[in-house]
Design a protein around this motif. Structure first.
Motif, short mmCIF file in Angstrom:
data_model
loop_
_atom_site.label_atom_id
_atom_site.label_comp_id
_atom_site.label_asym_id
_atom_site.label_seq_id
_atom_site.Cartn_x
_atom_site.Cartn_y
_atom_site.Cartn_z
N ASP A 153 -45.29 -29.04 -21.95
CA ASP A 153 -45.42 -28.13 -20.49
C ASP A 153 -44.35 -28.74 -19.54
O ASP A 153 -44.38 -29.74 -18.75
CB ASP A 153 -47.09 -28.45 -19.67
N ARG A 154 -42.99 -28.18 -18.81
CA ARG A 154 -42.48 -28.35 -18.11
C ARG A 154 -42.21 -26.82 -17.20
O ARG A 154 -41.79 -26.18 -17.73
CB ARG A 154 -41.43 -28.88 -18.75
N GLY A 155 -42.21 -26.82 -15.83
CA GLY A 155 -41.10 -25.62 -15.04
C GLY A 155 -42.09 -24.44 -15.69
O GLY A 155 -42.26 -23.62 -15.17
N GLY A 156 -43.79 -24.55 -15.32
CA GLY A 156 -44.90 -23.52 -16.02
C GLY A 156 -44.65 -23.27 -17.21
O GLY A 156 -45.27 -22.14 -17.75
N ARG A 157 -43.69 -24.05 -18.19
CA ARG A 157 -43.55 -23.38 -19.13
C ARG A 157 -44.27 -23.83 -20.21
O ARG A 157 -44.16 -25.34 -20.56
CB ARG A 157 -42.20 -23.18 -19.92
N THR A 158 -45.22 -23.51 -21.03
CA THR A 158 -46.24 -24.18 -22.49
C THR A 158 -46.57 -23.81 -23.55
O THR A 158 -46.19 -22.43 -23.51
CB THR A 158 -47.77 -24.23 -21.29
N GLY A 159 -46.41 -24.95 -24.20
CA GLY A 159 -46.77 -24.58 -25.84
C GLY A 159 -47.56 -25.54 -26.31
O GLY A 159 -47.96 -26.40 -25.78
#
Length: 280
Positions: free
Chosen positions: A53-59
């Motif tokens: 989770d970083r800058g709204g990017r998730t996996g």
């Protein structure tokens, strides 16, 4: 200088809703991990699911006996791999979407050593319509195995595993393996056709989540191959799943298994993606 929080961490039960939302971006590809989460995979102390989770990017990345990336883009591979690499002791394979698995493996390979095999083209097959509506014959002898038939199902399951993976699913005592197969039988998720006290066809409903069911362990007894039982038997499995379990049925298959590919296409499956598997 401000330090950014680490983008990768182990997830717990409080993260279950968000983790399932990430899986839900592609329910077919991510059904395995979604099912493990629903079965309690976020409990315990080993952090089986890593989250990015970083800058709204998730996996996500499932890290147990199988390593399975979920919605992992190229910028997530290195940070996740730095955590996954420590899980080698219990990992036996990587699998999932080819565009996520192979980049992850490229980073892990130098430290994990050569694989036993890389299967880089495994069609993901999906069906949402009943085969009977498509005019495919249904084998009415295919049904969920009964608890008292476990002694018949275990040898068939072990034969399928050995044929597919290249080594037997257990050495010495079969107790743990029987428990695993028994759980599928107990839950009505091992479908079989039995003739004269012998399993001649078997398929398991391995993962169920997000209204998707993933079929695994499809096997026809060698003496019955080439006799036309696979198509109606698989059609019966799909009919059962659509009626009782989920609205989408999926599986993935090795590209070199041309008889299986032909069977699934005849039943009505179409390719909706591509997986890769790295056997360790």
């Amino acid at each position: 200088m401000l330090r950014m929080p680490a983008p990768v961490r182990g997830l717990g039960m409080a993260d279950a809703t968000q983790a399932l939302e990430i899986c839900g971006r592609d329910p077919v590809s991510n059904v395995f991990v979604a099912a493990r989460i629903l079965e309690g995979g976020l409990t315990g102390g080993r952090n089986s699911v890593l989250g990015y989770d970083r800058g709204g990017r998730t996996g996500l990345c499932w890290t147990s006996a199988n390593v399975v990336p979920v919605e992992v883009s190229s910028d997530m591979v290195e940070p996740l791999a730095a955590k996954v690499v420590k899980r080698r002791a219990w990992a036996s394979s990587l699998f999932g979407p080819v565009d996520q698995v192979l980049p992850l493996w490229e980073v892990l390979a130098p430290q994990w050593g050569p694989p036993r095999e890389v299967r880089g083209n495994q069609p993901v097959m999906t069906i949402r319509s009943a085969p009977s509506v498509l005019g495919v014959p249904i084998d009415t002898a295919v049904r969920p195995a009964a608890a008292e038939e476990l002694d018949l199902v275990v040898p068939a399951a072990a034969a399928m595993f050995t044929e597919e993976i290249g080594y037997p699913p257990f050495r010495g005592s079969d107790r743990a393996y029987r428990l695993s197969v028994g759980a599928l039988v107990r839950d009505g998720r091992s479908l079989v056709r039995i003739e004269n006290g012998e399993v001649i066809f078997k398929a398991d409903i391995g993962s169920v989540a997000l209204d998707v069911a993933q079929i695994q362990g499809v096997w026809v007894h060698p003496r019955w191959r080439g006799r036309g039982i696979a198509v109606p038997a698989m059609a019966a499995v799909v009919e059962h799943v659509l009626r009782h379990v989920a609205q989408t049925v999926t599986l993935y298959v090795n590209d070199f298994n041309t008889p299986a590919l032909a069977t699934y296409r005849h039943v009505g499956f179409v390719q909706t993606g591509t997986f890769a598997t790295v056997l360790l």
